[in-house]
Motif scaffolding. Structure first.
Motif, PDB file in Angstrom:
ATOM      1  N   LYS A   1      44.142  31.383  36.924  1.00 17.77           N
ATOM      2  CA  LYS A   1      44.599  30.158  37.570  1.00 17.77           C
ATOM      3  C   LYS A   1      45.166  30.497  38.938  1.00 17.77           C
ATOM      4  O   LYS A   1      45.715  31.570  39.153  1.00 17.77           O
ATOM      5  CB  LYS A   1      45.669  29.445  36.735  1.00 17.77           C
ATOM      6  CG  LYS A   1      45.140  28.794  35.474  1.00 17.77           C
ATOM      7  CD  LYS A   1      46.185  27.891  34.837  1.00 17.77           C
ATOM      8  CE  LYS A   1      45.606  27.173  33.627  1.00 17.77           C
ATOM      9  NZ  LYS A   1      46.603  26.255  33.011  1.00 17.77           N
ATOM     10  N   GLU A   2      45.040  29.538  39.857  1.00 16.90           N
ATOM     11  CA  GLU A   2      45.593  29.720  41.191  1.00 16.90           C
ATOM     12  C   GLU A   2      47.002  29.126  41.242  1.00 16.90           C
ATOM     13  O   GLU A   2      47.231  28.005  40.795  1.00 16.90           O
ATOM     14  CB  GLU A   2      44.720  29.006  42.228  1.00 16.90           C
ATOM     15  CG  GLU A   2      45.236  29.140  43.654  1.00 16.90           C
ATOM     16  CD  GLU A   2      44.471  28.267  44.629  1.00 16.90           C
ATOM     17  OE1 GLU A   2      44.236  28.726  45.761  1.00 16.90           O
ATOM     18  OE2 GLU A   2      44.124  27.125  44.280  1.00 16.90           O
TER      19      GLU A   2
ATOM     20  N   THR B   1      38.992  35.924  47.561  1.00 14.02           N
ATOM     21  CA  THR B   1      40.180  35.864  48.425  1.00 14.02           C
ATOM     22  C   THR B   1      41.364  35.209  47.726  1.00 14.02           C
ATOM     23  O   THR B   1      42.493  35.266  48.224  1.00 14.02           O
ATOM     24  CB  THR B   1      39.878  35.051  49.684  1.00 14.02           C
ATOM     25  OG1 THR B   1      39.474  33.723  49.302  1.00 14.02           O
ATOM     26  CG2 THR B   1      38.783  35.692  50.508  1.00 14.02           C
ATOM     27  N   GLY B   2      41.101  34.568  46.588  1.00 15.56           N
ATOM     28  CA  GLY B   2      42.152  33.828  45.897  1.00 15.56           C
ATOM     29  C   GLY B   2      42.102  32.337  46.158  1.00 15.56           C
ATOM     30  O   GLY B   2      42.821  31.557  45.518  1.00 15.56           O
ATOM     31  N   MET B   3      41.251  31.910  47.085  1.00 14.20           N
ATOM     32  CA  MET B   3      41.118  30.483  47.385  1.00 14.20           C
ATOM     33  C   MET B   3      40.418  29.760  46.250  1.00 14.20           C
ATOM     34  O   MET B   3      39.380  30.208  45.760  1.00 14.20           O
ATOM     35  CB  MET B   3      40.325  30.281  48.679  1.00 14.20           C
ATOM     36  CG  MET B   3      40.112  28.814  49.045  1.00 14.20           C
ATOM     37  SD  MET B   3      39.116  28.599  50.552  1.00 14.20           S
ATOM     38  CE  MET B   3      37.482  29.075  49.972  1.00 14.20           C
ATOM     39  N   LYS B   4      40.996  28.639  45.818  1.00  8.82           N
ATOM     40  CA  LYS B   4      40.390  27.847  44.760  1.00  8.82           C
ATOM     41  C   LYS B   4      39.554  26.730  45.371  1.00  8.82           C
ATOM     42  O   LYS B   4      40.000  26.047  46.294  1.00  8.82           O
ATOM     43  CB  LYS B   4      41.460  27.266  43.840  1.00  8.82           C
ATOM     44  CG  LYS B   4      40.880  26.565  42.610  1.00  8.82           C
ATOM     45  CD  LYS B   4      41.962  26.211  41.622  1.00  8.82           C
ATOM     46  CE  LYS B   4      41.364  25.579  40.358  1.00  8.82           C
ATOM     47  NZ  LYS B   4      42.412  25.261  39.359  1.00  8.82           N
TER      48      LYS B   4
ATOM     49  N   SER C   1      41.439  36.845  37.309  1.00  9.68           N
ATOM     50  CA  SER C   1      42.115  35.654  37.825  1.00  9.68           C
ATOM     51  C   SER C   1      41.820  34.476  36.905  1.00  9.68           C
ATOM     52  O   SER C   1      40.663  34.157  36.648  1.00  9.68           O
ATOM     53  CB  SER C   1      41.640  35.349  39.248  1.00  9.68           C
ATOM     54  OG  SER C   1      42.194  34.147  39.719  1.00  9.68           O
TER      55      SER C   1
ATOM     56  N   ALA D   1      36.325  26.895  40.796  1.00 11.49           N
ATOM     57  CA  ALA D   1      36.054  28.318  40.996  1.00 11.49           C
ATOM     58  C   ALA D   1      37.121  28.933  41.895  1.00 11.49           C
ATOM     59  O   ALA D   1      37.650  28.281  42.789  1.00 11.49           O
ATOM     60  CB  ALA D   1      34.675  28.524  41.621  1.00 11.49           C
ATOM     61  N   THR D   2      37.420  30.200  41.656  1.00  8.82           N
ATOM     62  CA  THR D   2      38.355  30.941  42.505  1.00  8.82           C
ATOM     63  C   THR D   2      37.579  32.027  43.240  1.00  8.82           C
ATOM     64  O   THR D   2      36.933  32.864  42.626  1.00  8.82           O
ATOM     65  CB  THR D   2      39.480  31.579  41.678  1.00  8.82           C
ATOM     66  OG1 THR D   2      40.178  30.549  40.963  1.00  8.82           O
ATOM     67  CG2 THR D   2      40.462  32.313  42.584  1.00  8.82           C
TER      68      THR D   2
ATOM     69  N   ASN E   1      37.796  34.408  36.697  1.00  9.75           N
ATOM     70  CA  ASN E   1      36.999  35.272  37.549  1.00  9.75           C
ATOM     71  C   ASN E   1      37.459  36.717  37.381  1.00  9.75           C
ATOM     72  O   ASN E   1      38.653  36.972  37.192  1.00  9.75           O
ATOM     73  CB  ASN E   1      37.148  34.880  39.023  1.00  9.75           C
ATOM     74  CG  ASN E   1      36.532  33.529  39.315  1.00  9.75           C
ATOM     75  OD1 ASN E   1      35.585  33.122  38.668  1.00  9.75           O
ATOM     76  ND2 ASN E   1      37.076  32.832  40.293  1.00  9.75           N
TER      77      ASN E   1
ATOM     78  N   LYS F   1      38.038  23.200  45.520  1.00 12.28           N
ATOM     79  CA  LYS F   1      38.425  21.877  45.026  1.00 12.28           C
ATOM     80  C   LYS F   1      37.535  20.805  45.643  1.00 12.28           C
ATOM     81  O   LYS F   1      36.923  21.024  46.691  1.00 12.28           O
ATOM     82  CB  LYS F   1      39.891  21.591  45.394  1.00 12.28           C
ATOM     83  CG  LYS F   1      40.889  22.611  44.860  1.00 12.28           C
ATOM     84  CD  LYS F   1      42.292  22.304  45.361  1.00 12.28           C
ATOM     85  CE  LYS F   1      43.291  23.332  44.856  1.00 12.28           C
ATOM     86  NZ  LYS F   1      44.665  23.076  45.379  1.00 12.28           N
TER      87      LYS F   1
ATOM     88  N   SER G   1      31.398  29.641  37.034  1.00 11.25           N
ATOM     89  CA  SER G   1      31.977  29.077  38.252  1.00 11.25           C
ATOM     90  C   SER G   1      31.015  29.159  39.436  1.00 11.25           C
ATOM     91  O   SER G   1      31.100  28.356  40.370  1.00 11.25           O
ATOM     92  CB  SER G   1      33.271  29.819  38.613  1.00 11.25           C
ATOM     93  OG  SER G   1      34.253  29.637  37.628  1.00 11.25           O
TER      94      SER G   1
END
Length: 205
Positions: free
Chosen positions: A19-20, A151-154, A17, A147-148, A2, A156, A95
């Protein structure tokens, strides 16, 4: 992958970004105009912050950006100019895609949640949604698993109050779109958006 850009909000910086990871496991290496974010144990790259980004290519959009060949060229130019040899590749699929709500039912164990069946071009995803304005027959934006968010939240595959949910139906605010409404609720798209297509590419196109 992203990519986010907001010159007015954070300056002339591209946030990439990949990977989280837990923030406690993240380290930063600064090389010229590039900050490489990596896992401090494995040293795997998880993202980049590219400063003075517009000096490496044209960036004429704000918010979440579609990862196109042109944008990737800008990122690669910046990395190469600052001595970073890593080669990035275009994602196999976007994503954030345009989805179609085929069905909506009340969640069996939560009054404010709905269980939606959403067509995304590669099949139907069951998504639990808490937005008050979600309805059958809408074109919507779907963040697919993996997708990320800005906010940084992935995103799942998960369960919400016992019901499986594979993705998230997004609001304009969650996508940090420049014209986001202040009202609560998901972003409802018009019929010009093609089901299964890259939402960001159509939105910025």
């Amino acid at each position: 992958m992203n990519v986010f850009y907001n010159k007015q909000g954070i300056g002339d910086t591209l946030l990439v970004s990949m990977k989280e990871i837990d923030k406690t496991k993240r380290s930063v290496e600064n090389v010229g105009d590039v900050a490489r974010l990596y896992h401090k144990d494995s040293e795997e790259t998880v993202g980049y912050h590219i400063f003075n980004a517009s000096s490496y290519g044209t960036i004429d959009r704000t918010g979440m950006l579609a990862v196109t060949g042109s944008l990737l060229d800008t990122v690669q130019t910046a990395l190469k100019a600052n001595g970073i040899k890593e080669q990035l590749e275009l994602p196999e699929k976007p994503s954030f895609v345009v989805g179609y709500v085929k069905d909506k039912k009340k969640h069996p164990d939560a009054d404010k949640l709905s269980v939606c069946q959403v067509e995304t071009g590669d099949g139907t995803h069951q998504i639990v949604c808490g937005a008050p304005n979600v309805a059958k027959g809408q074109n919507v934006v779907v963040a697919l698993p993996g997708a990320t968010m800005p906010t940084g939240m992935k995103i799942k595959k998960s369960k919400l109050r016992g019901v499986a949910s594979h993705g998230m139906i997004c609001s304009a605010k969650e996508l940090v779109l420049p014209d986001a409404s202040k009202e609560k609720g998901i972003l409802v798209l018009d019929e010009s958006y093609e089901i299964g297509s890259d939402f960001l590419a159509q939105y910025h196109g």
